[in-house]
Design a protein around this motif. Structure first.
Motif, PDB file in Angstrom:
ATOM      1  N   LYS A  13      19.177  -0.864  15.722  1.00  9.04           N
ATOM      2  CA  LYS A  13      19.757  -1.079  14.389  1.00  9.04           C
ATOM      3  C   LYS A  13      18.703  -1.631  13.431  1.00  9.04           C
ATOM      4  CE  LYS A  13      24.598  -1.799  15.737  1.00  9.04           C
ATOM      5  NZ  LYS A  13      25.728  -2.760  15.812  1.00  9.04           N
ATOM      6  N   VAL A  14      17.879  -2.559  13.944  1.00 11.64           N
ATOM      7  CA  VAL A  14      16.796  -3.102  13.121  1.00 11.64           C
ATOM      8  C   VAL A  14      15.791  -2.009  12.777  1.00 11.64           C
ATOM      9  CG1 VAL A  14      14.848  -4.708  13.081  1.00 11.64           C
ATOM     10  CG2 VAL A  14      17.043  -5.440  14.031  1.00 11.64           C
ATOM     11  N   MET A  15      15.425  -1.191  13.780  1.00  9.52           N
ATOM     12  CA  MET A  15      14.458  -0.124  13.552  1.00  9.52           C
ATOM     13  C   MET A  15      14.966   0.883  12.533  1.00  9.52           C
ATOM     14  SD  MET A  15      11.738  -0.785  15.301  1.00  9.52           S
ATOM     15  CE  MET A  15      12.093  -2.482  14.862  1.00  9.52           C
ATOM     16  N   TRP A  16      16.224   1.274  12.657  1.00  9.53           N
ATOM     17  CA  TRP A  16      16.807   2.218  11.704  1.00  9.53           C
ATOM     18  C   TRP A  16      16.912   1.604  10.314  1.00  9.53           C
ATOM     19  CZ3 TRP A  16      17.105   7.170  11.368  1.00  9.53           C
ATOM     20  CH2 TRP A  16      17.164   7.959  12.516  1.00  9.53           C
ATOM     21  N   LEU A  77       7.165   2.605   7.147  1.00  9.88           N
ATOM     22  CA  LEU A  77       7.569   4.007   7.287  1.00  9.88           C
ATOM     23  C   LEU A  77       7.052   4.593   8.597  1.00  9.88           C
ATOM     24  CD1 LEU A  77       9.023   6.180   5.482  1.00  9.88           C
ATOM     25  CD2 LEU A  77       6.736   6.938   4.829  1.00  9.88           C
ATOM     26  N   GLY A  78       5.733   4.426   8.841  1.00 10.88           N
ATOM     27  CA  GLY A  78       5.157   4.943  10.082  1.00 10.88           C
ATOM     28  C   GLY A  78       5.686   4.227  11.305  1.00 10.88           C
ATOM     29  N   PHE A  79       5.808   2.899  11.202  1.00 15.54           N
ATOM     30  CA  PHE A  79       6.307   2.089  12.314  1.00 15.54           C
ATOM     31  C   PHE A  79       7.745   2.461  12.663  1.00 15.54           C
ATOM     32  CE2 PHE A  79       8.654  -1.652  13.761  1.00 15.54           C
ATOM     33  CZ  PHE A  79       7.892  -2.063  14.847  1.00 15.54           C
ATOM     34  N   GLY A  80       8.600   2.521  11.629  1.00 18.44           N
ATOM     35  CA  GLY A  80      10.021   2.764  11.855  1.00 18.44           C
ATOM     36  C   GLY A  80      10.308   4.136  12.424  1.00 18.44           C
ATOM     37  N   TRP A  81       9.745   5.173  11.802  1.00 14.39           N
ATOM     38  CA  TRP A  81      10.008   6.530  12.278  1.00 14.39           C
ATOM     39  C   TRP A  81       9.452   6.764  13.683  1.00 14.39           C
ATOM     40  CZ3 TRP A  81      13.665   9.519  10.931  1.00 14.39           C
ATOM     41  CH2 TRP A  81      14.137   9.527   9.613  1.00 14.39           C
ATOM     42  N   THR A  82       8.301   6.178  13.972  1.00 15.94           N
ATOM     43  CA  THR A  82       7.756   6.305  15.330  1.00 15.94           C
ATOM     44  C   THR A  82       8.685   5.663  16.345  1.00 15.94           C
ATOM     45  OG1 THR A  82       5.486   6.271  14.474  1.00 15.94           O
ATOM     46  CG2 THR A  82       5.785   5.775  16.815  1.00 15.94           C
ATOM     47  N   ALA A  83       9.190   4.477  16.024  1.00 15.86           N
ATOM     48  CA  ALA A  83      10.060   3.753  16.948  1.00 15.86           C
ATOM     49  C   ALA A  83      11.369   4.501  17.203  1.00 15.86           C
ATOM     50  CB  ALA A  83      10.352   2.352  16.411  1.00 15.86           C
ATOM     51  N   VAL A  84      11.991   5.013  16.150  1.00 16.76           N
ATOM     52  CA  VAL A  84      13.298   5.651  16.338  1.00 16.76           C
ATOM     53  C   VAL A  84      13.180   7.032  16.976  1.00 16.76           C
ATOM     54  CG1 VAL A  84      14.332   4.362  14.427  1.00 16.76           C
ATOM     55  CG2 VAL A  84      13.344   6.611  13.988  1.00 16.76           C
TER      56      VAL A  84
END
Length: 201
Positions: A13-16, A77-84
């Motif tokens: 939820k945090v990542m999204w 942006l890069g961190f979040g999309w990579t994680a999800v």
């Protein structure tokens, strides 16, 4: 949508949340950049350095600075999309976070290089900055330290075209969003400016 959100674990939820928020801000920034809108007063590119701008010492080529809101958004942006996107493929949370951080940092530098390249291409046009810049007015984009203590950035209008340059000042520090006037040209990429003080009647 609600069922999907409730099915996520707290970390996702945090990542999204990070991913959606940074994506929205990135889209807004990109639109404003390409339509030539002035973001100086919106805070979208507010600098995260100390108020006196001590860290703006021009240590990075071209006066670029890592600690800006734009770069924070690019990292998220890069961190979040990579994680999800890789959550289901990478079992280790530590490895996933490390990989996401690497991609986030890589995106920051990629976008910085892209903007620097676009800026250099723009400035290599038919405008002679030595003849045209002095007297032009604009706004501070990245704070300018006092008494030539380091470089900031300004956006000025030359011949109806908005250009971005590194900037020094001989007076007090000039924060983001302040109106300035060009008083001297150091070289094709660097100007000396002074703040335009608004008269209050």
């Amino acid at each position: 949508m609600t069922e999907w959100w409730n099915s996520l674990d707290p970390m996702m939820k945090v990542m999204w949340g990070i991913t959606m928020a940074s994506s929205l801000v990135f889209i807004i920034q990109s639109i404003m950049t390409f339509v030539g809108a002035d973001t100086g007063d919106t805070g979208l590119d507010a600098d995260f350095d100390a108020p006196d701008g001590d860290m703006h010492d021009g240590s990075m080529e071209g006066g670029s600075n890592l600690l800006t809101f734009r770069n924070l958004v690019n990292f998220c942006l890069g961190f979040g999309w990579t994680a999800v996107l890789l959550r289901d493929q990478v079992n280790s949370t530590a490895v996933l976070m490390l990989f996401a951080v690497i991609i986030g940092v890589a995106l920051v530098f990629a976008v910085m290089y892209l903007f620097k390249w676009l800026s250099s291409m723009q400035q290599s046009g038919n405008i002679n900055v030595f003849k045209s810049a002095v007297g032009c007015q604009g706004k501070v984009y990245i704070p300018i330290p006092a008494e030539r203590g380091g470089e900031g950035k300004v956006q000025i209008t030359i011949n109806d075209s908005v250009r971005e340059y590194d900037a020094l000042t001989d007076g007090d520090a000039i924060p983001t969003g302040k109106d300035i006037k060009v008083v001297e040209v150091i070289n094709e990429h660097t100007l000396v400016v002074e703040e335009i003080n608004s008269l209050i009647i």
